[in-house]
Design a protein around this motif. Sequence first.
Motif, short mmCIF file in Angstrom:
data_model
loop_
_atom_site.label_atom_id
_atom_site.label_comp_id
_atom_site.label_asym_id
_atom_site.label_seq_id
_atom_site.Cartn_x
_atom_site.Cartn_y
_atom_site.Cartn_z
N ALA A 1 0.83 -1.20 0.00
CA ALA A 1 0.00 0.00 0.00
C ALA A 1 0.86 1.25 0.00
O ALA A 1 0.58 2.23 -0.71
CB ALA A 1 -0.93 -0.01 1.21
N LYS A 2 1.93 1.22 0.78
CA LYS A 2 2.83 2.37 0.85
C LYS A 2 3.62 2.53 -0.43
O LYS A 2 3.68 3.62 -1.02
CB LYS A 2 3.78 2.23 2.04
N ALA A 3 4.23 1.43 -0.90
CA ALA A 3 5.06 1.51 -2.11
C ALA A 3 4.23 1.82 -3.35
O ALA A 3 4.68 2.52 -4.25
CB ALA A 3 5.81 0.19 -2.30
N GLY A 4 3.00 1.30 -3.40
CA GLY A 4 2.15 1.51 -4.56
C GLY A 4 1.27 2.73 -4.46
O GLY A 4 0.50 3.03 -5.38
N LYS A 5 1.36 3.44 -3.32
CA LYS A 5 0.53 4.64 -3.08
C LYS A 5 -0.94 4.31 -3.33
O LYS A 5 -1.66 5.03 -4.04
CB LYS A 5 0.98 5.80 -3.98
N ALA A 6 -1.36 3.20 -2.74
CA ALA A 6 -2.69 2.66 -3.03
C ALA A 6 -3.59 2.62 -1.80
O ALA A 6 -3.11 2.63 -0.66
CB ALA A 6 -2.55 1.25 -3.60
N LYS A 7 -4.88 2.57 -2.04
CA LYS A 7 -5.86 2.34 -1.00
C LYS A 7 -6.09 0.83 -0.88
O LYS A 7 -6.12 0.12 -1.88
CB LYS A 7 -7.19 3.03 -1.35
N VAL A 8 -6.28 0.36 0.35
CA VAL A 8 -6.53 -1.06 0.60
C VAL A 8 -8.03 -1.26 0.79
O VAL A 8 -8.62 -0.80 1.77
CB VAL A 8 -5.77 -1.56 1.84
N ILE A 9 -8.66 -1.93 -0.17
CA ILE A 9 -10.10 -2.19 -0.12
C ILE A 9 -10.33 -3.68 0.09
O ILE A 9 -9.97 -4.50 -0.76
CB ILE A 9 -10.80 -1.72 -1.41
N PRO A 10 -10.92 -4.08 1.22
CA PRO A 10 -11.26 -5.49 1.42
C PRO A 10 -12.32 -5.93 0.42
O PRO A 10 -13.20 -5.14 0.06
CB PRO A 10 -11.79 -5.53 2.86
N TYR A 11 -12.25 -7.19 0.02
CA TYR A 11 -13.14 -7.67 -1.03
C TYR A 11 -13.50 -9.13 -0.76
O TYR A 11 -12.64 -9.98 -0.59
CB TYR A 11 -12.43 -7.56 -2.38
N SER A 12 -14.80 -9.42 -0.70
CA SER A 12 -15.25 -10.79 -0.47
C SER A 12 -16.12 -11.27 -1.63
O SER A 12 -16.68 -10.47 -2.39
CB SER A 12 -16.04 -10.89 0.85
N TYR A 13 -16.25 -12.60 -1.73
CA TYR A 13 -17.00 -13.21 -2.84
C TYR A 13 -17.52 -14.55 -2.37
O TYR A 13 -16.78 -15.37 -1.85
CB TYR A 13 -16.08 -13.38 -4.07
N HIS A 14 -18.84 -14.73 -2.54
CA HIS A 14 -19.47 -15.94 -2.01
C HIS A 14 -20.62 -16.40 -2.90
O HIS A 14 -21.23 -15.61 -3.60
CB HIS A 14 -20.00 -15.69 -0.60
N ARG A 15 -20.89 -17.69 -2.79
CA ARG A 15 -22.05 -18.27 -3.46
C ARG A 15 -23.28 -18.01 -2.62
O ARG A 15 -23.24 -18.06 -1.39
CB ARG A 15 -21.85 -19.78 -3.63
N LYS A 16 -24.39 -17.72 -3.27
CA LYS A 16 -25.67 -17.55 -2.56
C LYS A 16 -26.28 -18.93 -2.33
O LYS A 16 -26.79 -19.56 -3.26
CB LYS A 16 -26.64 -16.71 -3.41
N GLY A 17 -26.21 -19.39 -1.11
CA GLY A 17 -26.81 -20.68 -0.77
C GLY A 17 -26.32 -21.79 -1.67
O GLY A 17 -25.13 -21.92 -1.95
N TYR A 18 -27.26 -22.61 -2.16
CA TYR A 18 -26.91 -23.73 -3.04
C TYR A 18 -27.35 -23.38 -4.45
O TYR A 18 -28.29 -23.96 -5.00
CB TYR A 18 -27.60 -25.00 -2.54
N SER A 19 -26.68 -22.41 -5.04
CA SER A 19 -27.07 -21.94 -6.37
C SER A 19 -25.84 -21.47 -7.13
O SER A 19 -24.75 -21.36 -6.58
CB SER A 19 -28.07 -20.78 -6.26
N GLN A 20 -26.04 -21.18 -8.40
CA GLN A 20 -24.96 -20.65 -9.23
C GLN A 20 -25.14 -19.14 -9.36
O GLN A 20 -25.01 -18.55 -10.42
CB GLN A 20 -24.96 -21.34 -10.60
N GLU A 21 -25.40 -18.52 -8.21
CA GLU A 21 -25.49 -17.07 -8.11
C GLU A 21 -24.51 -16.61 -7.03
O GLU A 21 -24.27 -17.32 -6.05
CB GLU A 21 -26.92 -16.64 -7.75
N TYR A 22 -23.95 -15.41 -7.21
CA TYR A 22 -22.82 -15.02 -6.39
C TYR A 22 -22.92 -13.57 -5.92
O TYR A 22 -23.52 -12.72 -6.59
CB TYR A 22 -21.52 -15.22 -7.17
N ILE A 23 -22.31 -13.32 -4.76
CA ILE A 23 -22.24 -11.98 -4.19
C ILE A 23 -20.79 -11.52 -4.23
O ILE A 23 -19.89 -12.20 -3.71
CB ILE A 23 -22.73 -11.96 -2.73
N LEU A 24 -20.54 -10.37 -4.85
CA LEU A 24 -19.23 -9.74 -4.86
C LEU A 24 -19.36 -8.46 -4.05
O LEU A 24 -20.21 -7.62 -4.36
CB LEU A 24 -18.78 -9.40 -6.28
N GLU A 25 -18.54 -8.30 -3.02
CA GLU A 25 -18.73 -7.14 -2.14
C GLU A 25 -17.43 -6.41 -1.86
O GLU A 25 -16.45 -6.99 -1.36
CB GLU A 25 -19.38 -7.56 -0.82
N PHE A 26 -17.43 -5.10 -2.17
CA PHE A 26 -16.31 -4.21 -1.87
C PHE A 26 -16.65 -3.46 -0.58
O PHE A 26 -17.78 -2.98 -0.40
CB PHE A 26 -16.10 -3.20 -3.00
#
Length: 313
Positions: free
Chosen positions: A237-262
């Motif tokens: 983050a320091k060397a790249g002069k960047a912001k650190v944004i956590p990011y998660s990704y999950h399947r919705k239950g038992y399906s082929q649908e997904y949640i991407l969250e910043f």
Amino acid sequence: MTNKPTLEQVEDVKLLKFEYLHPKYWGTWFLVSLLFICSYLPFKLQWQVSRALAFLVFHLVKSRRRVVEVNVEICFGEQSAEEKAALVKTIFHENMQGYFDSATSWFRDINKFKSRIEVRGKDILERENANGTGILLAGAHFSTLDLAGALTSLVCDLNVTYRPLKNKLMNAVMMRGRYSFVKNAYHKKNVKGFISCMRRGEILWYAPDQDYGRKHSTFSPFFGRTAATITGLTFLAKAGKAKVIPYSYHRKGYSQEYILEFYEPLPTTGSEEEDAANYNTWLESVIRQYPAQYLWLHKRFKTQQNPEDPSPY
């Protein structure tokens, strides 16, 4: 968005090579063929195949089962014995399904999945990436890892870091698939590439949640225990002069649908210990929402803060 190969992509992805006819690769070819076929199965059938595979691995690979059981005991000790036993089995199922998810990202047209994703917090990403600010996208080893990368490429141009596989054929298959949706893929040792990417104002996906020993780690709280946590977030983050944004990704239950969250950016304190603690706090909160979709097959607590303490595994 374009996903054309660039000079950063140096892995050999040729599959039609004489050396891959060697008997030592026959098992790999069988596995690749199975993954290819399963990636095109209807999801309900795919889900049942991964359940059967999980049953076999659970019963036959006792050393890996032991790893999962120890991780669950450490992190979810408040649960009853029955709940922990059920969680262990579900973890195996989710992680075996993760192989089919990876195959989906390698072999399928990912554009056909655009309607199956729910994107949360995209405004955060766009706000922080404005004016040429680079983004260090702090992900983690959830079971949908490879597929999430492909799905994320539908939301933004994505650069990734990677650790090559020892099996050359499997690595070629994996990287061939990844090159189809990433802008650049940086080898784990290409730190200059990481930094230049972020300084150009681009987005770099980085997962610092595995135990790679004490050399480049600090010990930080994680599920009520200290865990060796890579210090790369602070440096990059320091060397790249960047912001650190956590990011998660999950399947919705038992399906082929997904949640991407910043998520909102983590504070960049300049302290390796504080930055690692902030990341682990976020990661633990997300894992608790989807406990079975994390890579608990990894020995997350293998490096002890006191070198004389025995490994829990």
